[in-house]
Design a protein around this motif. Structure first.
Motif, mmCIF file in Angstrom:
data_model
loop_
_atom_site.group_PDB
_atom_site.id
_atom_site.type_symbol
_atom_site.label_atom_id
_atom_site.label_comp_id
_atom_site.label_asym_id
_atom_site.label_seq_id
_atom_site.Cartn_x
_atom_site.Cartn_y
_atom_site.Cartn_z
ATOM 1 N N THR A 132 -4.508 -34.993 1.773
ATOM 2 C CA THR A 132 -4.301 -36.191 2.581
ATOM 3 C C THR A 132 -4.813 -37.387 1.781
ATOM 4 O O THR A 132 -6.024 -37.583 1.657
ATOM 5 N N PHE A 161 -3.422 -45.398 4.287
ATOM 6 C CA PHE A 161 -3.320 -43.962 4.514
ATOM 7 C C PHE A 161 -1.975 -43.641 5.153
ATOM 8 O O PHE A 161 -1.311 -44.541 5.692
ATOM 9 N N ASP A 171 -9.107 -34.456 10.406
ATOM 10 C CA ASP A 171 -8.349 -33.447 9.673
ATOM 11 C C ASP A 171 -6.987 -33.279 10.352
ATOM 12 O O ASP A 171 -6.920 -32.929 11.532
ATOM 13 N N PRO A 172 -5.883 -33.534 9.648
ATOM 14 C CA PRO A 172 -4.557 -33.467 10.287
ATOM 15 C C PRO A 172 -4.019 -32.052 10.452
ATOM 16 O O PRO A 172 -2.989 -31.868 11.091
ATOM 17 N N ILE A 186 -11.275 -40.906 10.400
ATOM 18 C CA ILE A 186 -10.029 -40.158 10.288
ATOM 19 C C ILE A 186 -10.314 -38.683 10.530
ATOM 20 O O ILE A 186 -11.394 -38.177 10.196
ATOM 21 N N LEU A 222 -1.672 -39.908 10.049
ATOM 22 C CA LEU A 222 -3.075 -39.497 10.070
ATOM 23 C C LEU A 222 -3.789 -40.074 11.294
ATOM 24 O O LEU A 222 -3.852 -41.286 11.476
ATOM 25 N N THR A 223 -4.329 -39.196 12.125
ATOM 26 C CA THR A 223 -5.044 -39.646 13.324
ATOM 27 C C THR A 223 -6.327 -40.376 12.927
ATOM 28 O O THR A 223 -7.113 -39.890 12.121
ATOM 29 N N HIS A 224 -6.510 -41.553 13.526
ATOM 30 C CA HIS A 224 -7.684 -42.358 13.193
ATOM 31 C C HIS A 224 -8.156 -43.130 14.419
ATOM 32 O O HIS A 224 -7.419 -43.314 15.391
ATOM 33 N N VAL A 257 -2.076 -42.556 16.136
ATOM 34 C CA VAL A 257 -1.283 -42.550 14.904
ATOM 35 C C VAL A 257 -0.298 -43.711 14.994
ATOM 36 O O VAL A 257 -0.236 -44.407 16.006
#
Length: 210
Positions: A9, A179, A128-129, A126, A183-185, A103
């Motif tokens: 990532t 990014f 872990d995807p 962030i 990617l979830t943030h 996202v």
């Protein structure tokens, strides 16, 4: 034994040393917030501008910086297209404000540029995807400072970043982070006594714009 790592990532970070730019952005964004109530998106207790910031002439210098950074990323990521800035917006997080986890759909690369970032004003977090990786999370050899103090014979082991389940980035004025949009943030609460100002954006494929 030979080890190979797949499916990384990528997160790109650059520090833009232009104090005059940040001063101009801070002045213009605060003036914008004073005349516009903004939008409600992932922001909690914070101000979120409309998303046409990239079309406003006073922000062209920042737009140019974002394009320059994206061209580097496109080269690094072997992408066969040209970057296209689809939208961009400003954020003001006063003390206690935060942004929920999310996202950015229909985008390729997203990111944030910090205009004003007091200490303890809220990390970018962030996750872990890899959803399947959460099914089993074995214990690692990492030792907390408390444990190492109570047992002096135990040497603390720093967990390598490839084994992290989340990562945190400290906001620093002039810092640019980019990014993948999937990617979830989230943004942690602003625990300082001052406002935090940032600019967020999405780079897209032109074919996705109608």
């Amino acid at each position: 034994m030979h080890r190979e790592l797949f499916f990384p990532t990528p997160v790109y970070v650059a520090n833009i040393n232009d104090q005059n730019l940040n001063q101009q952005l801070e002045r213009d964004i605060i003036a914008w917030a004073n005349r516009d109530k903004g939008l409600s998106r992932t922001n909690v207790k914070g101000w979120h501008s409309t998303t046409n910031m990239n079309e406003l002439p006073e922000y062209k210098k920042l737009v140019d910086i974002l394009y320059e950074a994206q061209r580097v990323i496109y080269e690094q990521e072997n992408l066969d297209s040209e970057p296209f800035l689809g939208n961009m917006w400003a954020n003001i997080n006063p003390p206690g404000a935060m942004n929920r986890a999310h996202v950015h759909p229909n985008s390729l690369w997203s990111g944030v540029y910090y205009v004003k970032a007091p200490k303890n004003s809220g990390h970018l977090k962030i996750d872990d995807p890899r959803a399947a990786a959460s099914m089993s999370r074995p214990r690692t050899k990492g030792v907390s400072p408390e444990t190492s103090m109570s047992k002096p014979r135990v040497k603390p082991v720093e967990t390598p970043s490839r084994l992290w389940r989340e990562a945190h980035f400290e906001p620093i004025a002039g810092r640019l982070i980019m990014f993948p949009s999937w990617l979830t943030h989230a943004v942690d609460p602003n625990e300082s006594n001052e406002i935090r100002i940032s600019v967020s954006f999405n780079f897209m494929q032109k074919c996705l714009i109608t």
